[in-house]
Scaffold this active site. Structure first.
Site, PDB file in Angstrom:
ATOM      1  N   CYS A  67      29.819   6.282 -47.215  1.00 29.07           N
ATOM      2  CA  CYS A  67      30.017   7.180 -46.807  1.00 29.07           C
ATOM      3  C   CYS A  67      30.939   8.001 -45.166  1.00 29.07           C
ATOM      4  O   CYS A  67      30.945   6.731 -44.564  1.00 29.07           O
ATOM      5  CB  CYS A  67      28.279   8.738 -46.322  1.00 29.07           C
ATOM      6  SG  CYS A  67      29.011  10.074 -45.919  1.00 29.07           S
ATOM      7  N   CYS A  73      27.080  13.219 -39.477  1.00 26.34           N
ATOM      8  CA  CYS A  73      26.176  13.601 -40.800  1.00 26.34           C
ATOM      9  C   CYS A  73      24.334  13.167 -40.234  1.00 26.34           C
ATOM     10  O   CYS A  73      24.371  11.704 -40.392  1.00 26.34           O
ATOM     11  CB  CYS A  73      26.560  13.498 -42.159  1.00 26.34           C
ATOM     12  SG  CYS A  73      25.532  14.060 -43.267  1.00 26.34           S
ATOM     13  N   CYS A  76      21.831  10.687 -42.765  1.00 29.50           N
ATOM     14  CA  CYS A  76      21.624   9.212 -42.827  1.00 29.50           C
ATOM     15  C   CYS A  76      21.796   7.946 -42.210  1.00 29.50           C
ATOM     16  O   CYS A  76      22.521   7.885 -42.019  1.00 29.50           O
ATOM     17  CB  CYS A  76      22.463   8.755 -44.140  1.00 29.50           C
ATOM     18  SG  CYS A  76      22.621   9.272 -45.847  1.00 29.50           S
ATOM     19  N   CYS A 143      29.913  13.095 -50.247  1.00 29.99           N
ATOM     20  CA  CYS A 143      28.125  12.581 -50.492  1.00 29.99           C
ATOM     21  C   CYS A 143      27.482  11.931 -51.424  1.00 29.99           C
ATOM     22  O   CYS A 143      27.294  12.460 -52.752  1.00 29.99           O
ATOM     23  CB  CYS A 143      27.576  13.764 -50.719  1.00 29.99           C
ATOM     24  SG  CYS A 143      25.344  13.256 -50.045  1.00 29.99           S
ATOM     25  N   GLN A 263      10.404  15.632 -56.513  1.00 25.71           N
ATOM     26  CA  GLN A 263      10.402  14.365 -55.595  1.00 25.71           C
ATOM     27  C   GLN A 263      11.951  14.853 -56.076  1.00 25.71           C
ATOM     28  O   GLN A 263      12.419  14.944 -56.695  1.00 25.71           O
ATOM     29  CB  GLN A 263       9.439  13.832 -56.252  1.00 25.71           C
ATOM     30  CG  GLN A 263       8.320  14.045 -55.943  1.00 25.71           C
ATOM     31  CD  GLN A 263       7.879  13.623 -53.857  1.00 25.71           C
ATOM     32  OE1 GLN A 263       9.107  12.836 -53.820  1.00 25.71           O
ATOM     33  NE2 GLN A 263       6.962  13.256 -54.365  1.00 25.71           N
ATOM     34  N   TYR A 289      -3.528  20.287 -54.011  1.00 23.06           N
ATOM     35  CA  TYR A 289      -1.761  20.552 -53.718  1.00 23.06           C
ATOM     36  C   TYR A 289      -0.650  19.756 -55.131  1.00 23.06           C
ATOM     37  O   TYR A 289       0.251  18.903 -54.557  1.00 23.06           O
ATOM     38  CB  TYR A 289      -1.648  19.407 -52.468  1.00 23.06           C
ATOM     39  CG  TYR A 289      -2.509  19.902 -51.738  1.00 23.06           C
ATOM     40  CD1 TYR A 289      -2.326  20.819 -50.717  1.00 23.06           C
ATOM     41  CD2 TYR A 289      -3.805  18.609 -51.170  1.00 23.06           C
ATOM     42  CE1 TYR A 289      -2.715  20.589 -49.296  1.00 23.06           C
ATOM     43  CE2 TYR A 289      -4.556  18.959 -50.151  1.00 23.06           C
ATOM     44  CZ  TYR A 289      -3.998  19.852 -49.336  1.00 23.06           C
ATOM     45  OH  TYR A 289      -4.865  20.136 -48.571  1.00 23.06           O
ATOM     46  N   GLU A 310      -3.705  24.369 -57.135  1.00 24.58           N
ATOM     47  CA  GLU A 310      -2.118  24.313 -55.882  1.00 24.58           C
ATOM     48  C   GLU A 310      -2.115  25.989 -55.560  1.00 24.58           C
ATOM     49  O   GLU A 310      -2.789  26.768 -56.032  1.00 24.58           O
ATOM     50  CB  GLU A 310      -0.654  24.617 -57.101  1.00 24.58           C
ATOM     51  CG  GLU A 310       0.355  25.171 -55.634  1.00 24.58           C
ATOM     52  CD  GLU A 310       0.671  24.323 -55.057  1.00 24.58           C
ATOM     53  OE1 GLU A 310       1.174  25.048 -53.105  1.00 24.58           O
ATOM     54  OE2 GLU A 310       0.605  22.903 -54.899  1.00 24.58           O
ATOM     55  N   ASP A 351      -1.740  15.194 -52.565  1.00 28.76           N
ATOM     56  CA  ASP A 351      -0.435  15.099 -51.795  1.00 28.76           C
ATOM     57  C   ASP A 351      -0.006  16.262 -51.308  1.00 28.76           C
ATOM     58  O   ASP A 351       0.568  17.211 -51.329  1.00 28.76           O
ATOM     59  CB  ASP A 351       0.716  15.029 -53.440  1.00 28.76           C
ATOM     60  CG  ASP A 351       1.761  14.338 -52.344  1.00 28.76           C
ATOM     61  OD1 ASP A 351       2.500  14.542 -51.585  1.00 28.76           O
ATOM     62  OD2 ASP A 351       2.560  15.110 -53.412  1.00 28.76           O
ATOM     63  N   CYS A 377       4.797  11.120 -47.223  1.00 28.68           N
ATOM     64  CA  CYS A 377       5.756  10.789 -47.310  1.00 28.68           C
ATOM     65  C   CYS A 377       5.954  11.391 -45.002  1.00 28.68           C
ATOM     66  O   CYS A 377       6.634  10.475 -44.382  1.00 28.68           O
ATOM     67  CB  CYS A 377       6.726  11.255 -46.880  1.00 28.68           C
ATOM     68  SG  CYS A 377       6.921  12.945 -46.561  1.00 28.68           S
TER      69      CYS A 377
END
Length: 420
Positions: A67, A73, A76, A143, A263, A289, A310, A351, A377
């Site tokens: 990129c 940016c 990344c 991108c 996701q 969740y 949820e 999650d 994550c």
């Protein structure tokens, strides 16, 4: 004050660490083996972050970034790092934070893999946020992480703004008309959703121009934003096309709405779903969740009896649509995870949001359920949940890491906890 030296390691958030006189300077976009000269730093969250630096010698771990915006940016941090090394460091950082050694499954695609992107529209430029500067914007031309069609989307946006005279958002004055353009793609269906987040409602002429310039979209929304916060959120109103786009992962189809969380890496999502499936035991599954039913619908398709809980009523509505669309046996209801009675389930999947389980962790400890699959994550949140609560009743049986986020330090973990 100029500091020169070699980057020896990466911080937990993926920055190169330069040690000098027992003090650490954190250098973005650098990797172990790089030799750098830091000219200027600023203090942020108790650390010294390099804001002006030169790369004097390149690490053998480096690759040429694809990129042209890499290095400014904020999307990344690791695009200059060879992909095999990215995976190795993700496993190392995860183990450093949690104490768990686990294999990493790489993403099948590391380019054009993101199924959503939020392009900020400002008086300083249209594109993505600049790393480390809350008011900085990178004027984007492409991108390669999001889509091959990024330049097409941005050309349409700029032409639309030029014709209608709508004003981009001024981040400093907090004034203007258009604030964000959110584009979603079904990577396996080819469907596109365009959602303009604006502070004004469109006139008939503006709405028609919007439909003309984005005629390639399968679903077209205009979201009215009534606050000044710098985020891509508003109340969506359909302008043209279908109310949803679809994404298909294996034999399951998911509906996606502007307000849906899904996701971001469709290509690696199959690996994540199979990891959860592989660790699921018994017949009855509780999906806490549960969101739009990403895990629950997948497992129901494989014969598990699934109940999902949820907090967000809209997400529950979407989960029910996904159940109907796929013809599976699963029930989803609105509820708070920390107030959910944990009945006779064989496996509980959690999650949680980035802050972790907190009070819900103690509920699980007291429940007596044999198996928990913790999907996250955020390894720091898992560590706190485990050390403060879950370890009282559970041991870590196995873990798989899935790289949902190439070119960043982040990794998704599926952690199998078994009752002791």
């Amino acid at each position: 004050m100029r500091i020169r030296g070699e980057i020896k390691e990466l911080s937990a958030d993926g920055l190169g660490v330069l040690e000098r006189n027992n003090r650490a300077v954190y250098v973005p976009f650098t990797y172990p083996g790089d030799v750098v000269s830091v000219n200027k730093t600023r203090r942020r969250f108790g650390r010294r972050i390099a804001t002006d630096f030169e790369l004097l010698e390149s690490s053998p771990l480096r690759q040429t970034s694809r990129c042209p915006h890499f290095g400014t940016c904020g999307g990344c941090l690791w695009q200059g790092l060879r992909y095999g090394e990215q995976l190795r460091f993700k496993a190392e950082l995860f183990e450093r934070i949690t104490g768990i050694s686990a294999p990493v499954k790489g993403s099948p695609n590391i380019w054009n893999f993101r199924n959503v992107s939020n392009f900020i529209v400002t008086t300083w430029g249209i594109g993505l946020k600049e790393y480390g500067d809350p008011l900085g914007v990178v004027e984007l031309s492409e991108c390669p992480v999001f889509s091959k069609r990024t330049s097409e989307y941005l050309r349409a946006l700029r032409a639309f703004l030029s014709e209608t005279g709508l004003k981009p958002w001024n981040l400093k004055k907090k004034a203007g008309d258009v604030h964000y353009l959110r584009v979603r793609e079904g990577k396996f269906t080819g469907e596109v959703m365009v959602n303009l987040i604006a502070h004004t409602k469109p006139s008939e002429d503006v709405a028609e121009a919007f439909k003309d310039y984005f005629s390639f979209a399968d679903s077209l929304y205009w979201s009215l934003k009534t606050d000044e916060r710098d985020d891509p959120r508003g109340e969506p109103e359909i302008i043209g096309g279908e109310p949803f786009i679809r994404e298909r992962i294996g034999d399951v189809t998911y509906l996606i709405h502007p307000n849906s969380f899904f996701q971001t890496n469709s290509y690696a999502l199959g690996s994540l779903l199979k990891a959860v499936e592989g660790f699921t035991d018994g017949e009855r599954v509780l999906d806490l969740y549960s969101g739009v039913g990403t895990f629950g619908v997948w497992l129901a398709k494989r014969g598990f009896e699934v109940e999902g809980v949820e907090l967000n009523p809209f997400a529950v509505e979407m989960a029910r649509k996904n159940v109907e669309l796929n013809g599976v046996n699963a029930r989803f209801r609105v509820g708070r995870a920390e107030e959910t009675p944990i009945g006779d389930y064989d496996t509980v999947i959690v999650d949680p949001p980035r802050k972790g389980l907190r009070e819900a962790a103690e509920l699980l400890v007291k429940s007596g359920v044999e198996r928990i699959l913790y999907v996250s994550c955020n390894p720091k949140a898992f560590r706190l949940d485990y050390e403060n609560h879950l370890r009282k009743a559970y041991r870590i049986e196995d873990t798989i890491l899935i790289d949902m986020f190439p070119h960043t330090p982040h990794v998704e973990a599926v952690i199998w906890l078994e009752r002791t």
